[in-house]
Motif scaffolding. Structure first.
Motif, short mmCIF file in Angstrom:
data_model
loop_
_atom_site.label_atom_id
_atom_site.label_comp_id
_atom_site.label_asym_id
_atom_site.label_seq_id
_atom_site.Cartn_x
_atom_site.Cartn_y
_atom_site.Cartn_z
N HIS A 1 29.58 18.51 39.80
CA HIS A 1 28.49 18.82 38.86
C HIS A 1 28.21 20.32 38.81
O HIS A 1 27.91 20.87 37.75
CB HIS A 1 27.22 18.07 39.26
N LEU A 2 28.30 20.97 39.95
CA LEU A 2 28.05 22.41 39.99
C LEU A 2 29.13 23.15 39.20
O LEU A 2 28.84 24.07 38.43
CB LEU A 2 28.02 22.92 41.43
N ALA A 3 30.38 22.76 39.41
CA ALA A 3 31.49 23.43 38.73
C ALA A 3 31.41 23.27 37.22
O ALA A 3 31.80 24.16 36.46
CB ALA A 3 32.82 22.89 39.25
N ALA B 1 38.85 23.92 41.99
CA ALA B 1 39.67 22.82 41.46
C ALA B 1 38.93 22.05 40.36
O ALA B 1 39.56 21.52 39.44
CB ALA B 1 40.06 21.88 42.59
N GLN B 2 37.59 22.01 40.44
CA GLN B 2 36.81 21.21 39.52
C GLN B 2 36.24 22.01 38.35
O GLN B 2 35.61 21.43 37.46
CB GLN B 2 35.68 20.51 40.29
N PRO C 1 35.31 31.80 34.47
CA PRO C 1 35.33 31.60 35.92
C PRO C 1 33.90 31.45 36.47
O PRO C 1 32.96 32.07 35.97
CB PRO C 1 35.98 32.88 36.44
N LEU C 2 33.76 30.61 37.46
CA LEU C 2 32.46 30.36 38.09
C LEU C 2 32.14 31.52 39.03
O LEU C 2 32.92 31.87 39.91
CB LEU C 2 32.52 29.06 38.87
N ASN C 3 30.98 32.14 38.82
CA ASN C 3 30.55 33.25 39.68
C ASN C 3 30.05 32.71 41.02
O ASN C 3 29.24 31.79 41.05
CB ASN C 3 29.44 34.05 38.98
N ILE C 4 30.52 33.31 42.09
CA ILE C 4 30.22 32.83 43.44
C ILE C 4 29.58 33.94 44.27
O ILE C 4 30.04 35.08 44.26
CB ILE C 4 31.52 32.39 44.16
N LEU D 1 41.62 32.09 45.01
CA LEU D 1 41.42 30.85 44.26
C LEU D 1 41.26 31.14 42.76
O LEU D 1 40.55 32.07 42.38
CB LEU D 1 40.19 30.11 44.77
N PRO D 2 41.88 30.32 41.91
CA PRO D 2 41.67 30.48 40.46
C PRO D 2 40.31 29.92 40.05
O PRO D 2 39.67 29.18 40.82
CB PRO D 2 42.81 29.65 39.86
N ASN D 3 39.87 30.26 38.87
CA ASN D 3 38.66 29.69 38.26
C ASN D 3 37.37 30.11 38.93
O ASN D 3 36.30 29.58 38.60
CB ASN D 3 38.73 28.16 38.19
N LEU D 4 37.44 31.03 39.88
CA LEU D 4 36.25 31.56 40.53
C LEU D 4 36.25 33.08 40.42
O LEU D 4 37.31 33.71 40.40
CB LEU D 4 36.20 31.19 42.02
N LYS D 5 35.05 33.66 40.39
CA LYS D 5 34.90 35.11 40.48
C LYS D 5 33.92 35.37 41.62
O LYS D 5 32.74 35.07 41.52
CB LYS D 5 34.39 35.72 39.17
#
Length: 228
Positions: free
Chosen positions: A89-91, A111-112, A119-122, A152-156
């Motif tokens: 849900h977060l992703a 992955a999700q 990209p999801l900011n972390i 990891l892909p899809n994250l920043k």
């Protein structure tokens, strides 16, 4: 002027004054409105004051607000502890996740996250002053976590989030030092730009130490109602 507009103006004024004292530009500090326990209608009203970034701690409550306010261009931040069973849900629904403190959580978020999304900011949550009651990785774990998560892909990976014990202003400076150490060694230093620290009661000290994002709830919305 309504109460929320007045409250936001006062907080922005505090940020401006704190920045002046620290020799910083006001625009170097972002205001994140922490809206947990407050109804969607109140967030909608706060949106009309110009506020665009909102932070939520409780996933189910947040998802209900995201649906209710889907017509607004809100940047949603999740700032609570991240559990494995919540990552999907977060992703899918958030622009930022602040409570990442383990590699497995980052791997699941990556992955999700749908590749069609940005990209999801972390932010890594660090237990900067070794509190028994606080989540977060240890400061000496940060460098290796950054190295692994950066692959990891899809994250920043944007920076650090800390919640020091009350009145521990030194912890803010320790967090800034750690932030700068990591930036010097980070594979993507241009992305490493966020030090999320400081709340309603201590944001002046946090800004003096170098915070780039303050998480303010009570000073904006008033006291929280946990009875609902």
């Amino acid at each position: 002027m309504n109460k929320l507009q007045e409250a936001r103006n006062q907080v922005l004024q505090q940020i401006e004054q704190a920045c002046q004292l620290a020799g910083r530009l006001q625009q170097s500090v972002e205001l994140l409105a922490v809206s947990k326990t407050h109804p969607a209608e109140m967030l909608r009203e706060m949106y009309t004051t110009g506020q665009r970034s909102f932070g939520e701690n409780y996933l189910q409550e947040a998802l209900e607000k995201i649906e209710a306010l889907a017509d607004l261009e809100i940047e949603w931040h999740f700032i609570g502890h991240v559990q494995r069973n919540k990552t999907k849900h977060l992703a899918s629904n958030f622009a930022w996740v602040h409570g990442v403190d383990r590699l497995i959580i980052a791997e699941r978020l990556s992955a999700q996250r749908d590749v069609s999304q940005q990209p999801l900011n972390i932010c890594l949550q660090v237990n900067i002053d070794d509190q028994d009651s606080k989540d977060g990785c240890a400061p000496d774990e940060v460098a290796e976590l950054v190295r692994q998560i950066s692959l990891l892909p899809n994250l920043k990976l944007r920076g650090l989030m800390v919640i020091p014990a009350p009145n521990n202003t030194q912890a803010f400076f320790d967090a800034r030092q750690l932030f700068e150490q990591v930036k010097a060694e980070h594979a993507h230093p241009e992305d490493w730009d966020t030090l999320s620290m400081g709340m309603s009661g201590d944001m002046v000290d946090a800004i003096a130490a170098g915070s780039t994002m303050v998480r303010v709830g009570t000073a904006l919305f008033g006291a929280r109602d946990y009875s609902k």
